[in-house]
Scaffold this active site. Structure first.
Site, short mmCIF file in Angstrom:
data_model
loop_
_atom_site.label_atom_id
_atom_site.label_comp_id
_atom_site.label_asym_id
_atom_site.label_seq_id
_atom_site.Cartn_x
_atom_site.Cartn_y
_atom_site.Cartn_z
N HIS A 1 11.66 -5.11 3.07
CA HIS A 1 10.22 -5.30 2.88
C HIS A 1 9.89 -6.07 1.61
CE1 HIS A 1 6.15 -4.15 4.05
NE2 HIS A 1 5.89 -3.76 2.81
N ASN B 1 6.13 -4.98 -8.15
CA ASN B 1 6.23 -5.81 -6.95
C ASN B 1 6.68 -7.24 -7.28
OD1 ASN B 1 5.38 -5.89 -3.89
ND2 ASN B 1 4.58 -7.78 -4.79
N ARG C 1 10.07 4.00 -9.01
CA ARG C 1 9.12 4.15 -7.90
C ARG C 1 8.62 5.59 -7.81
NH1 ARG C 1 6.92 0.25 -3.97
NH2 ARG C 1 5.72 1.59 -2.58
N GLY D 1 0.77 -1.23 0.00
CA GLY D 1 0.00 0.00 0.00
C GLY D 1 0.81 1.28 0.00
N GLY D 2 2.12 1.20 -0.14
CA GLY D 2 2.93 2.41 -0.12
C GLY D 2 2.82 3.23 -1.38
#
Length: 275
Positions: free
Chosen positions: A255, A47, A183, A38-39
């Protein structure tokens, strides 16, 4: 190494429940629906693209952008429906539209709850579930990573992006200029930052009690130096999910374990889903 599948050749769009969803599709075999976290700037392609080749050898892989992320529809309202329920319904709608029966699921971070919810609400349609950096009862306070996410969302500058990515990916060798630029572009897609406020981890249900009815086998994955969601949550996940195992990477892992350890991640997930 880039995937042999290009994003453009695998791009797909579909309307589910009046919402335009974007996904990428590759491979044949049992269906595996993958979502992202959710970032700011999160999307399913970035991803999961590093493990797409390996996963597509055994699965029909669908990398699905949730509303407000990637190239899916922006400014979608949940109408106060908890996010896990809302997104699980969308995934079931997508599976129905594509004529898929049983599906495996991979959910990352904030959208892991939707994968578990799918298993709870649609037990006849779920195979096995993989989640990343998520425990149902874990409500991390203002971790350095979450603070960095908030700072970028408030002021989306390159400097704040770099600070955020340091928490996502502590290994500096993996924070390449290309990765940071990609990103940053994704995070500044028109309307994304405003839209993601409707799809935040805090809007998920409390799944702890409902998980008792989950019959699907679950694999939890994590990195030992995750600056966003503390790895200590893996112990809570092992207590709360009925049929569960976990794999934690050390060595300054963060992460995005699918990006940091693609070959190992793909083997682990493939073995888990097929055995």
């Amino acid at each position: 190494m880039e995937s042999k599948y290009s994003k453009e050749e695998t791009d797909r769009f579909v309307e589910i429940d009046g919402i335009r969803l974007h996904y990428n599709e590759a491979g044949d075999g049992p269906a595996l629906i993958c979502t992202h976290g959710g970032g700011p700037g999160a999307n399913a392609w970035d991803n999961t693209k590093w493990v797409l080749d390996a996963l597509a050898e055994n699965f029909r892989v669908l990398l699905v952008d949730m509303p407000g992320f990637g190239e899916s529809q922006m400014h979608v309202s949940r109408q106060d429906v908890p996010m896990d329920i809302f997104c699980a319904r969308l995934k079931k709608g997508l599976a129905d539209h594509l004529g898929l029966g049983t599906v495996h699921l991979y959910g990352s971070s904030a959208f892991s709850a939707a994968a578990l919810r799918f298993g709870i609400d649609y037990p006849g349609r779920v195979g096995r579930i993989v989640i990343q950096a998520y425990a149902p009862s874990q409500h991390p306070g203002p971790t350095p990573g979450l603070k960095a996410v908030g700072a970028f969302a408030k002021e989306p500058t390159p400097a704040n992006m770099e600070a955020m990515m340091e928490q996502f990916t502590p290994n500096p060798d993996l924070r390449t200029p290309e990765a940071l630029a990609a990103r940053f572009r994704a995070a500044n897609r028109p309307d994304h930052l405003a839209s993601r406020t409707e799809m935040n981890a805090g809007s998920n249900s409390d799944l702890v009690e409902e998980l008792r009815s989950l019959t699907a086998k679950v694999l939890v994955t994590w990195g030992n130096h995750d600056g966003m969601i503390p790895v200590a949550g893996v112990l809570a996940a092992l207590e709360e999910i009925p049929d569960v195992q976990a794999h934690v990477w050390g060595g300054n892992s963060g992460h995005f374990v699918a990006t940091e350890h693609p070959a190992e991640f793909a083997r682990l997930v493939t073995d888990f889903l097929l055995k």
